[in-house]
Write a protein that holds these residues in place. Sequence first.
Motif, short mmCIF file in Angstrom:
data_model
loop_
_atom_site.label_atom_id
_atom_site.label_comp_id
_atom_site.label_asym_id
_atom_site.label_seq_id
_atom_site.Cartn_x
_atom_site.Cartn_y
_atom_site.Cartn_z
N PHE A 19 60.29 10.68 54.27
CA PHE A 19 59.28 9.66 54.56
C PHE A 19 59.23 8.67 53.42
CE2 PHE A 19 57.56 13.11 57.25
CZ PHE A 19 57.51 12.42 58.44
N LEU A 20 58.58 7.56 53.66
CA LEU A 20 58.38 6.52 52.64
C LEU A 20 59.71 6.15 51.99
CD1 LEU A 20 55.14 7.99 51.03
CD2 LEU A 20 55.33 6.35 52.89
N ALA A 68 60.61 15.68 53.69
CA ALA A 68 59.77 16.61 54.44
C ALA A 68 60.60 17.80 54.93
CB ALA A 68 59.10 15.91 55.61
N SER A 128 50.68 24.50 52.79
CA SER A 128 50.38 23.14 53.21
C SER A 128 51.41 22.16 52.64
CB SER A 128 48.98 22.78 52.70
OG SER A 128 48.56 21.61 53.30
N GLY A 129 51.85 21.25 53.49
CA GLY A 129 52.78 20.21 53.05
C GLY A 129 54.24 20.64 53.04
N CYS A 130 54.56 21.83 53.60
CA CYS A 130 55.94 22.29 53.52
C CYS A 130 56.78 21.74 54.66
CB CYS A 130 56.00 23.82 53.52
SG CYS A 130 55.55 24.53 55.10
N GLY A 131 56.19 21.00 55.58
CA GLY A 131 56.99 20.36 56.63
C GLY A 131 56.84 20.99 58.01
N LYS A 132 55.82 21.82 58.22
CA LYS A 132 55.66 22.50 59.51
C LYS A 132 55.41 21.51 60.64
CE LYS A 132 52.14 24.95 58.04
NZ LYS A 132 51.93 24.49 56.66
N THR A 133 54.45 20.62 60.41
CA THR A 133 54.13 19.63 61.44
C THR A 133 55.34 18.74 61.71
OG1 THR A 133 51.81 19.68 60.83
CG2 THR A 133 52.55 17.78 62.07
N THR A 134 56.02 18.33 60.67
CA THR A 134 57.20 17.49 60.82
C THR A 134 58.24 18.19 61.69
OG1 THR A 134 56.75 16.67 58.61
CG2 THR A 134 58.90 16.14 59.54
N GLN A 159 47.42 19.27 65.47
CA GLN A 159 46.56 19.84 64.44
C GLN A 159 45.15 19.25 64.52
OE1 GLN A 159 48.67 19.57 60.80
NE2 GLN A 159 47.43 21.08 59.76
N GLU A 197 48.73 24.92 64.41
CA GLU A 197 47.50 25.60 63.98
C GLU A 197 46.42 25.56 65.05
OE1 GLU A 197 46.40 25.18 60.04
OE2 GLU A 197 48.33 24.45 59.37
N HIS A 228 49.05 28.79 58.76
CA HIS A 228 49.29 29.26 57.41
C HIS A 228 48.53 30.55 57.13
CE1 HIS A 228 46.88 25.42 56.36
NE2 HIS A 228 46.06 26.33 56.76
N1 ATP Z 1 54.00 9.77 58.09
C1 ATP Z 1 54.24 10.26 56.86
N2 ATP Z 1 54.42 9.43 55.82
C2 ATP Z 1 54.67 9.91 54.60
N3 ATP Z 1 54.77 11.20 54.27
C3 ATP Z 1 54.58 12.08 55.26
C4 ATP Z 1 54.31 11.67 56.59
N4 ATP Z 1 54.19 12.78 57.36
C5 ATP Z 1 54.36 13.82 56.53
N5 ATP Z 1 54.61 13.42 55.27
C6 ATP Z 1 54.91 14.28 54.11
O1 ATP Z 1 55.88 15.21 54.50
C7 ATP Z 1 55.57 16.50 53.98
C8 ATP Z 1 55.45 17.50 55.11
O2 ATP Z 1 54.33 17.18 55.90
P1 ATP Z 1 53.84 18.06 57.12
O3 ATP Z 1 52.73 17.33 57.77
O4 ATP Z 1 55.00 18.40 57.96
O5 ATP Z 1 53.28 19.36 56.39
P2 ATP Z 1 52.61 20.66 57.02
O6 ATP Z 1 53.46 21.80 56.67
O7 ATP Z 1 52.30 20.44 58.45
O8 ATP Z 1 51.26 20.77 56.17
P3 ATP Z 1 49.79 21.27 56.65
O9 ATP Z 1 49.83 22.75 56.69
O10 ATP Z 1 48.91 20.76 55.57
O11 ATP Z 1 49.52 20.64 57.97
C9 ATP Z 1 54.30 16.35 53.17
O12 ATP Z 1 54.67 16.23 51.81
C10 ATP Z 1 53.71 15.08 53.69
O13 ATP Z 1 53.00 14.43 52.65
#
Ligand code: ATP
Lengths: 350, 275
Positions: free
Chosen positions: A13-14, A20, A40-46, A84, A161, A194
Amino acid sequence: MAEIELKRISKGFLGGTVAALREMDLKIPDGAFTAVLGPSGCGKTTLLRIIAGLEQPDAGEVLIGGRVANHVPPPERNVAMVFQNYALYPHKRVFENIAIGLRLRRYPKEEIRAKVNEVSRILRIEDLMERYPKQLSGGQQQRVALARALVRKPEVFLLDEPLSNLDAQVRDSTRTELRKLFRELNATVLYVTHDQTEAMMMSDFLVVMDAGAIRQAGDPIHIYKEPGHRFVAEFIGTHRINTVAGRLENGRFKSTDGAIVLDTMIRKTGDVLMEIRPEHIAHGSREDITLEGETLLVEPMGPTNLVSVRVGENELKMFLSSPPRVGEPMRLSFSSRKAYFFEAQSGLRL
Amino acid sequence: MKVKKILFYLLIGSIFLYCLFPFAWTLQTALKPAEEVFRLPVSYFPETVSLQNLGDVFTRRPFGRYVLNSLIAGGAATVLTVWAASILAFRLRAMDLRRAMRIQRWFLAGAILPPALLVIPVFIVMKQLALVNNYLSLILSYTALNLPFALWMLHAAFRKLPRELDEAAVLDGFSSSAILYRIILPLSRPSLAVTAVLVFIFCWNEFILSLTLMPSQAMYTVPVGIALLSGASVYEIPWGEINAAVALTTIPIILVIAALQRWIIEGLTSGAVKG
Ligand SMILES: Nc1ncnc2c1ncn2[C@@H]1O[C@H](COP(=O)(O)OP(=O)(O)OP(=O)(O)O)[C@@H](O)[C@H]1O
Ligand SMILES: [Mg+2]
């Protein structure tokens, strides 16, 4: 049905400054109830978003049911997702929120009503059908979001989640029901959480993620018993595993402070971490490695107590139903076969 | 505590008076018979209330026609502006923020030009398109002038809606135009209403373009019609009728605002997402 396979998926991203997902390889068996576990932030949602097609990977292939799906638009992938943050339509009543997907797919009216009634009965939201989402509690909204996904009976469910906002009781019962429900549907489910107890309890297949990569994937019991990476050992388990830093030489482990010494089958030399779960440490000298220590802290946990014991410079935690008093000396033991060794640098299992 | 409250009401009251005085003056002049308008000393309340001026505006002048012209040009321009801005804003929302803001700034740059500067080129173009004295000339130029502002308002409003809402809709099988018309627009009703009201007010009050693009009297809009109201001779200015016309022109604006009031106030967007 739908097996899901990811081949070297990367996503940044960015402008690539945030990675991610890093070259992720994953194969989820058809019909498996899969828990995706990670901090949190490990990329699950991605990960879910890429499977749903809401996000394009920078590199790599997504295969659903053996077909490359990279360029299949999301509505044709036959997946449903629970977000989520629910993402209910605020201007539509609960019934409409659940029914809209069927309506757009031109199901007959009576069939829609029947299906919606069925899922709302399962999720116990029958009485809420005429309300707007903002008139619901967080847990009720969550169940409506689940119903919206369930009603379409797709091949793949992506749940981000879905139980995080329910209180412990409702959560337990919903969990069991969901599990039954998905088993009947025989759908492939990716379930992000999580909460590792939830992940262990519900899944046939467990994926442990950390920092955009998969640390380990497979049978949850196997992962619990044979963690392949230090991260997995420390992340999975009812209580945080005990970690002792030390050195391995000629099949003998010696902790940095010299207080813990044990022989292993591992023929390797170098700095390592020895890890042992609290539930594998016993009172007295029943097992082959016996240690002497001093009780530091007793934390009552209902039927049992979490007891911290100082051994040399190390603090080991264990469970005891009748704990000693703080300050008393303690004898404890564990089986050397239950101890895991990880390379200090890479964190990989030896 | 009490003193503060009294001061507060005094302040509000004086602002209120200050803003409303011109309007009140207009209204009372409109209601005075012609002789009383010029009489000294000035009377602050009409001694005899007369509806003569209000009636004259319609009977002795084609004021009804002016109102109709204004409603057609302003109404159509408002609808067209809001519709075009919605589509553009929806596209901008799908882009990443930095790129969207860059595009939006280009639109705004276009809005900086004062309309007076545009009068001549616009007139030449409309002349060539044979649109002079045609409603389309005003509709098109008003739309162009208001689009940057409307785009700005709606883009900001659309951005506030969570992206997951569209994504859930995509998975539910909505087409992208259905997402705009059935999800984004209904949820942005307050902003749509505010935008529409402000655009309509601009169109309703616009003078210089209307004066040039609609030269024949049958096509005058209200502001042009009022400005060109003249007496029997150049020495007579029909103040009574002018004020009656001005008072009458505020009515449609009040009606539009009243009609959209419910939309402006209601906040349906809450509850879309957790927290
Ligand atoms: N649209 C976006 N723009 C910039 N960075 C993003 C974007 N979406 C996700 N990220 C970054 O990618 C990484 C993974 O994000 P993700 O949402 O997949 O985490 P997650 O495992 O679902 O976390 P959580 O348990 O908090 O929901 C994070 O570091 C997040 O900051
Ligand atoms: Mg997430």
